[in-house]
Motif scaffolding. Sequence first.
Motif, PDB file in Angstrom:
ATOM      1  N   LYS A 124      37.055 -66.266 -25.659  1.00  0.00           N
ATOM      2  CA  LYS A 124      37.546 -66.376 -27.023  1.00  0.00           C
ATOM      3  C   LYS A 124      37.512 -67.824 -27.499  1.00  0.00           C
ATOM      4  N   ALA A 125      37.249 -67.987 -28.780  1.00  0.00           N
ATOM      5  CA  ALA A 125      37.164 -69.331 -29.367  1.00  0.00           C
ATOM      6  C   ALA A 125      38.541 -69.978 -29.421  1.00  0.00           C
ATOM      7  N   GLN A 126      38.579 -71.252 -29.065  1.00  0.00           N
ATOM      8  CA  GLN A 126      39.833 -71.998 -29.102  1.00  0.00           C
ATOM      9  C   GLN A 126      39.980 -72.824 -30.376  1.00  0.00           C
ATOM     10  N   ILE A 127      38.902 -72.927 -31.170  1.00  0.00           N
ATOM     11  CA  ILE A 127      38.983 -73.622 -32.455  1.00  0.00           C
ATOM     12  C   ILE A 127      38.179 -72.839 -33.485  1.00  0.00           C
ATOM     13  N   GLU A 128      38.384 -73.187 -34.741  1.00  0.00           N
ATOM     14  CA  GLU A 128      37.587 -72.627 -35.822  1.00  0.00           C
ATOM     15  C   GLU A 128      36.377 -73.525 -36.053  1.00  0.00           C
ATOM     16  N   GLY A 129      35.199 -72.928 -36.182  1.00  0.00           N
ATOM     17  CA  GLY A 129      34.007 -73.737 -36.384  1.00  0.00           C
ATOM     18  C   GLY A 129      32.736 -72.915 -36.333  1.00  0.00           C
ATOM     19  N   TYR A 156      31.259 -76.336 -33.119  1.00  0.00           N
ATOM     20  CA  TYR A 156      31.360 -77.567 -33.912  1.00  0.00           C
ATOM     21  C   TYR A 156      32.370 -77.360 -35.039  1.00  0.00           C
ATOM     22  N   LYS A 157      33.332 -78.276 -35.163  1.00  0.00           N
ATOM     23  CA  LYS A 157      34.289 -78.216 -36.270  1.00  0.00           C
ATOM     24  C   LYS A 157      33.602 -78.517 -37.595  1.00  0.00           C
ATOM     25  N   ASN A 158      32.647 -79.440 -37.553  1.00  0.00           N
ATOM     26  CA  ASN A 158      31.963 -79.893 -38.757  1.00  0.00           C
ATOM     27  C   ASN A 158      30.674 -79.099 -38.947  1.00  0.00           C
ATOM     28  N   GLU A 159      30.534 -78.457 -40.089  1.00  0.00           N
ATOM     29  CA  GLU A 159      29.349 -77.643 -40.360  1.00  0.00           C
ATOM     30  C   GLU A 159      28.080 -78.485 -40.426  1.00  0.00           C
ATOM     31  N   VAL A 160      28.216 -79.753 -40.862  1.00  0.00           N
ATOM     32  CA  VAL A 160      27.054 -80.645 -40.943  1.00  0.00           C
ATOM     33  C   VAL A 160      26.503 -80.917 -39.550  1.00  0.00           C
TER      34      VAL A 160
END
Length: 655
Positions: free
Chosen positions: A57-62, A88-92
């Motif tokens: 499971k993912a531990q952060i949103e990204g 990646y937190k940053n979409e860029v």
Amino acid sequence: MRPKCNQNWNDAQTQIKILIKHNSELEVKQEVMNGKKVEIGQTIASYQFEQQQRNIKAQIEGIIVWSQPGQQYLYDQIDSFQQIGVIYKNEVDASAILDDHKQLQEELSITSSHPSPQLVKLNFLDLCNESRHQIRVKKWKIKVGDLILTNQFIGSVYDDDEPLELVSQIYGLVEFLAEVEKDYTQTDILMTVIPKDKICKHIRIEKGFCVYCNEKIIQQKENQFPDAILDDDTAKKISIDLVNNIINVKKKLIMVLDLDQTILHAIKIFGEFQQSNFISTINSQQNGPFNTFKQLSQNIEEFYLELNCDKESKFIIKLRPYFEQFFVNLIPLYEIYIYTKASRGYAEFILNNISKSLYQVIPEQFPYFHKNRIISRDDTVVQNQKSLDRIFFPGVADKYMVILDDNQLMWTQFRDNLVYTRPFNYFKEGTGGKDVQGIALDIEKNVQIINFHDFWLLSATKALMNISQQFWQQVQESKNGNNILEYEQDLPNQKKIQLDNEVVSNYNIQDVNIIINNNISVIQIHQQVKRQILNGYVVYFAIAKKYPKKIIEDLESCKQKIVSMGGTYVVDFKALDYSLPNRLLITYQRPQIESIKQAIEKQVPIVHYKWIDDCESYMLALDYNLYTDEQKDYNDEQLRDSFLKPLCFDLYKNL
């Protein structure tokens, strides 16, 4: 043992690496497609263990980016954590990585709807109209090096009733075949093929090797294209095509890299030698943790390689600290060619081990060192010089290339391309001289270590990243100004290219964006970057007649070095404007000579000349105040590195 899964933050807290470790084969199902957004707690992957489904499971949103994109992937047994993806937190940041994946896919894979790239990778689905969860190759009807035709029967895989035939979908040269009697998934690569229009025609052969693909040619009549014309015009055109592919398609520059004393140090040991005793000896000599600062490889064992030479001797090899950061950051920016005076077997052994380490970090860039881009002493025509004629036609690639080699005398024809390389000496070399590969011979069992603070590769990484960034920035500015050299369409099936003010016509080449502005040059950028290091510094050299001859020669050479780094020197101490910053007196010791007396009186900093050497070595304007203590022996490199490393490491901590 149950598989273990970790999710680790990077230092900047901008991404989480998804790592897995297991002691048997493990099939991981990707529950979220590559490049999609995930929420905290969302199931992103799963695997079966003891007949139960286990979820990751993912531990952060990204944004999730998988190392091996695909619905399912089979991982071999591995004893250490392996990266299977990144959130990646940053979409860029994610978009940049996904663009790289897309480019890699376009270059290295093929489907029925895609044109043939440079190297085509084919899986079961590409070779058979059937679909199977798992397959086992029964036999191949072809071998590596064969020229295969479209729709040719090339092999078979096992099936319940009768074998399924594998059929070629491409006309080209077989470069790789998967092992028979081994299980694969239907998406695993079974073979790679070089399309016929991309096969090297071996039009220029030196010492039994093709200059352009580096393939060994036993007899010219055995070439795939026996009617090839061996002339310089055709050779130059192919070399232009090669450089164009690197610059315009891959968007990279070119790096030629030496091995010994550039990215490693090796000695040859005779007699009995025990690895465990060696490691214990090192740990006792270093008086503390091996790495003061965080690296991707933490332990001495991960830097140490052992290679048997013969029954009585072996090499021990120390990879230079921070070699992983060097390659991880620069492989996406540079096409790397290895040029060593050692043997090919020695070079391939080292590069294979480096590749294993890099695969844990950047699997998407594999392969890192293609065998056709390794030039060894076995391939060299002239023993005391290094020439690039085996790689590129003279003059074609010079403007887009950097060379890293500790021995500058080897490159008399390419001095402008050289990036200063500080020699790496890790082991205390014995008195036995060196072998034909230039590797020190040591007859002592008690190997001594003399270098615990080397961090030059970090400095080189930063400098080469800067060169690449400025190069592409100038290319972009050139595009905006419409001041570019580009392909022109004159007649159907005929193109001409302008390179270095010379027109080469009648050359059938694929459409590309641009060549490069004729004024944009890596050589010029490197010189511009270097000239910024000590820009604004004005110094006076105090040279006493009683100094040893070698010291006087070093001081004289420093005059040229400071000018190359953008500084200036005055020949009269009175011309030094003491009221302005960065006015220095450079010397060796502090003899009672008039200029030094005046410097003390006027409070002008008196700086040891090794400051200039280190500014050039690390490509930085170092704090000259660190070189003003007359009680210190600044000729001791280890002493200087010990106080420079914490300072410089802070600048490179984001690498």
